[in-house]
Motif scaffolding. Structure first.
Motif, PDB file in Angstrom:
ATOM      1  N   ARG A   1     141.648  79.518  37.544  1.00 57.79           N
ATOM      2  CA  ARG A   1     142.202  79.802  38.862  1.00 57.79           C
ATOM      3  C   ARG A   1     143.248  80.908  38.773  1.00 57.79           C
ATOM      4  NH1 ARG A   1     144.051  73.901  38.583  1.00 57.79           N
ATOM      5  NH2 ARG A   1     146.221  73.886  37.889  1.00 57.79           N
TER       6      ARG A   1
ATOM      7  N   TYR B   1     147.170  77.673  44.714  1.00 57.21           N
ATOM      8  CA  TYR B   1     146.774  77.242  46.043  1.00 57.21           C
ATOM      9  C   TYR B   1     145.283  76.911  46.019  1.00 57.21           C
ATOM     10  CZ  TYR B   1     151.082  79.769  47.113  1.00 57.21           C
ATOM     11  OH  TYR B   1     152.379  80.221  47.118  1.00 57.21           O
ATOM     12  N   GLY B   2     144.941  75.646  46.199  1.00 53.77           N
ATOM     13  CA  GLY B   2     143.532  75.292  46.193  1.00 53.77           C
ATOM     14  C   GLY B   2     143.338  73.789  46.256  1.00 53.77           C
TER      15      GLY B   2
ATOM     16  N   SER C   1     139.627  76.199  38.322  1.00 52.28           N
ATOM     17  CA  SER C   1     139.428  76.064  39.754  1.00 52.28           C
ATOM     18  C   SER C   1     138.686  74.766  40.071  1.00 52.28           C
ATOM     19  CB  SER C   1     138.638  77.268  40.283  1.00 52.28           C
ATOM     20  OG  SER C   1     138.534  77.227  41.685  1.00 52.28           O
TER      21      SER C   1
ATOM     22  N   TYR D   1     137.464  73.164  54.896  1.00 49.57           N
ATOM     23  CA  TYR D   1     137.435  73.896  53.618  1.00 49.57           C
ATOM     24  C   TYR D   1     136.193  74.758  53.513  1.00 49.57           C
ATOM     25  CZ  TYR D   1     137.096  75.065  48.741  1.00 49.57           C
ATOM     26  OH  TYR D   1     136.961  75.754  47.567  1.00 49.57           O
TER      27      TYR D   1
ATOM     28  N   ASP E   1     136.185  73.078  43.528  1.00 52.49           N
ATOM     29  CA  ASP E   1     135.752  73.122  44.918  1.00 52.49           C
ATOM     30  C   ASP E   1     134.880  71.926  45.290  1.00 52.49           C
ATOM     31  OD1 ASP E   1     133.316  73.589  43.726  1.00 52.49           O
ATOM     32  OD2 ASP E   1     133.093  75.630  44.453  1.00 52.49           O
TER      33      ASP E   1
ATOM     34  N   TRP F   1     144.152  78.756  51.645  1.00 47.57           N
ATOM     35  CA  TRP F   1     144.936  77.709  50.991  1.00 47.57           C
ATOM     36  C   TRP F   1     146.422  78.077  50.939  1.00 47.57           C
ATOM     37  CZ3 TRP F   1     143.876  72.867  50.119  1.00 47.57           C
ATOM     38  CH2 TRP F   1     142.546  72.447  49.996  1.00 47.57           C
TER      39      TRP F   1
END
Length: 265
Positions: free
Chosen positions: A160, A164-165, A133, A237, A135, A243
């Motif tokens: 993840r 979608y991200g 993942s 975000y 962020d 997402w």
């Protein structure tokens, strides 16, 4: 008569065994009546001496006491060490999870669809293919004015669960000083003095754009996507950001041009 204690204490064994003269006995008793220290020395004479067996037992007891004290001391330090290890094991993973300080090598980053809109805005697709993942995407400027998009994550970043991200998205930036040509939908307005834009770090980087370079013009679908669907993720975000819905909105405009479409279907 003021008789020194040393002399009386020399006479005490004879006095105790009743073998001294009457004169010496009277002298001792007269002194004892006034001297508590010599009275205690006389009382000590009545304490029986320990037998060899008792001496061995006393020595053994002292050894046990010494060993017990050492064991208790070691146990105390062992307990402190265990407590510190427990705290470290509890806190370290939390710190490693929270602390977003690890750069992602460019070998795990894919850049595609770099193009330029009619107003000069540069668009490219950004994808991290290591399955983890993401962020955190920093934008940093170096001394020479170059700009770096630097993805960072924790050492214990989770795997993840979908495609979608932030690790699979479009990024847009403007490099014009003309306010009338700045695309309001661009993620970043960098000004017109930027010599180059990279993804990564100064030591490990992928060139996206440099001054004087002509990138391929954006397709009509990309122009439409930027005009109608592109969402500046630095404003919208959140951990709960949709997402999947965002990707579907992009695909509704881009269709087959959607980067990573094969991976997300």
């Amino acid at each position: 008569m003021n008789v020194p204690c040393g002399l009386i204490q020399d006479l005490l064994p004879l006095y105790y065994d009743e073998v001294c003269s009457q004169e010496s006995r009277s002298l001792v008793e007269e002194h004892l009546a006034e001297c508590p220290a010599c009275r205690q020395r006389l009382a000590d004479l009545s304490v029986p001496l320990p037998t060899p067996e008792e001496e061995e037992e006393t020595a053994a007891l002292k050894e046990v006491q010494t060993t017990w004290k050492k064991t208790r001391r070691r146990a105390r330090w062992k307990g402190v060490a265990i407590a510190l290890v427990a705290i470290f094991l509890a806190v370290c993973p939390l710190w490693l999870t929270i602390h977003k300080g690890t750069d992602i090598p460019t070998e795990d980053i894919q850049i595609s669809q770099a193009c330029q809109l009619e107003d000069g805005t540069v668009v490219f697709h950004f994808y991290i293919d290591d399955g983890k993942s993401l962020d955190t995407l920093l934008v940093e400027e170096t001394d020479d004015g170059s700009v770096y998009f630097t993805p960072k994550r924790a050492l214990l970043e989770p795997r993840r669960t979908s495609e979608y991200g932030l690790y699979n998205t479009y990024i847009a930036f403007s490099v014009t000083q003309d306010p009338e040509k700045v695309n309001p939908h661009a993620s970043y307005n960098l000004g017109g003095d930027v010599p180059a834009v990279y993804v990564g770090t100064p030591k490990d980087r992928i060139l996206i754009w440099e001054r004087g370079e002509d990138l391929p013009p954006a397709s009509p679908a990309m122009e439409t996507m930027m005009e109608t669907q592109y969402i500046p993720f630095w404003e919208t975000y959140r951990p709960s950001f949709d997402w999947e819905g965002y990707h579907q909105a992009l695909e509704s405009v881009l269709g087959d041009e959607m980067a990573g479409k094969e991976e997300t279907t």
